[in-house]
Scaffold this motif. Structure first.
Motif, PDB file in Angstrom:
ATOM      1  N   GLY A  40       0.827  -1.210   0.000  1.00 57.26           N
ATOM      2  CA  GLY A  40       0.000   0.000   0.000  1.00 57.26           C
ATOM      3  C   GLY A  40       0.857   1.254   0.000  1.00 57.26           C
ATOM      4  N   ARG A  41       1.937   1.247   0.785  1.00 60.96           N
ATOM      5  CA  ARG A  41       2.864   2.391   0.778  1.00 60.96           C
ATOM      6  C   ARG A  41       3.458   2.586  -0.608  1.00 60.96           C
ATOM      7  N   ALA A  42       3.747   1.481  -1.285  1.00 59.94           N
ATOM      8  CA  ALA A  42       4.323   1.564  -2.635  1.00 59.94           C
ATOM      9  C   ALA A  42       3.327   2.174  -3.608  1.00 59.94           C
ATOM     10  N   ARG A  43       2.074   1.775  -3.495  1.00 60.84           N
ATOM     11  CA  ARG A  43       1.053   2.343  -4.394  1.00 60.84           C
ATOM     12  C   ARG A  43       0.905   3.842  -4.158  1.00 60.84           C
ATOM     13  N   GLU A  44       0.915   4.249  -2.898  1.00 59.54           N
ATOM     14  CA  GLU A  44       0.785   5.673  -2.575  1.00 59.54           C
ATOM     15  C   GLU A  44       1.967   6.469  -3.098  1.00 59.54           C
ATOM     16  N   GLY A  45       3.166   5.883  -3.036  1.00 54.91           N
ATOM     17  CA  GLY A  45       4.375   6.596  -3.428  1.00 54.91           C
ATOM     18  C   GLY A  45       4.846   6.321  -4.837  1.00 54.91           C
ATOM     19  N   ALA A  46       4.169   5.457  -5.568  1.00 51.41           N
ATOM     20  CA  ALA A  46       4.565   5.080  -6.937  1.00 51.41           C
ATOM     21  C   ALA A  46       6.042   4.705  -6.979  1.00 51.41           C
ATOM     22  N   TYR A  47       6.425   3.767  -6.139  1.00 52.48           N
ATOM     23  CA  TYR A  47       7.833   3.393  -5.997  1.00 52.48           C
ATOM     24  C   TYR A  47       8.430   2.713  -7.225  1.00 52.48           C
ATOM     25  N   GLY A  48       7.667   1.818  -7.828  1.00 51.83           N
ATOM     26  CA  GLY A  48       8.237   1.028  -8.915  1.00 51.83           C
ATOM     27  C   GLY A  48       8.711  -0.332  -8.447  1.00 51.83           C
ATOM     28  N   TYR A  49       8.725  -0.575  -7.148  1.00 53.23           N
ATOM     29  CA  TYR A  49       9.039  -1.882  -6.569  1.00 53.23           C
ATOM     30  C   TYR A  49       7.891  -2.240  -5.638  1.00 53.23           C
TER      31      TYR A  49
END
Length: 150
Positions: free
Chosen positions: A14-23
């Motif tokens: 979920g944190r990755a989706r919010e931050g558009a991390y790419g991983y």
């Protein structure tokens, strides 16, 4: 995978989706440790320069693979090749840096190279600096997780 670890990884994703991390996601140090304990096949990759590990401390069982080199912090050209030699593209990989910055960058690089289960450890090994510049605010060491100094 048990429900508690599935929930931890779900929060990280979920944190990755919010931050558009790419991983895949980002884990707090305590969450990363919980994943490692529950999933012994998870691989912790310490991406700090060897000088940082030697001076500040090591994490038992971590793969130490430099992402950037001290003192000018130039990229280590063999980083992806070293990770590829030790880990499979489908391995659950947790990246640990000094703080979060280099781990984020390394996570994007590995995801771009086809590693599918890459997570970073938020706060890193040393954590953020306080008002006096001391790294005692958070991080792997401050969380009381296993580490040693040589």
């Amino acid at each position: 995978m048990d429900d508690a670890i599935a929930a931890v990884l779900g929060r990280a994703q979920g944190r990755a989706r919010e931050g558009a991390y790419g991983y895949c996601g980002s884990l707090t140090p305590a969450e990363a440790w919980a994943v490692m304990e529950a999933r012994p096949q998870a691989k912790l990759v310490d991406i700090r320069a060897w000088q940082e590990c030697a001076l500040v401390g090591h994490v038992p069982g971590a793969f130490e693979i430099e992402f950037r080199r001290f003192p000018d912090w130039t990229p280590a050209p063999e980083f992806v090749a070293e990770v590829s030699a030790r880990l499979a593209r489908g391995d659950l990989i947790l990246l640990l840096g000094r703080t979060t910055g280099r781990a984020d960058e390394a996570g994007r690089v590995l995801a771009g190279e086809g590693f599918r289960q890459v997570y970073i450890v938020l706060e890193g090994f040393e954590g953020e600096a306080d008002a006096e510049g001391r790294r005692i605010v958070n991080g792997w060491r401050q969380a009381g997780l296993p580490w040693y100094q040589t």
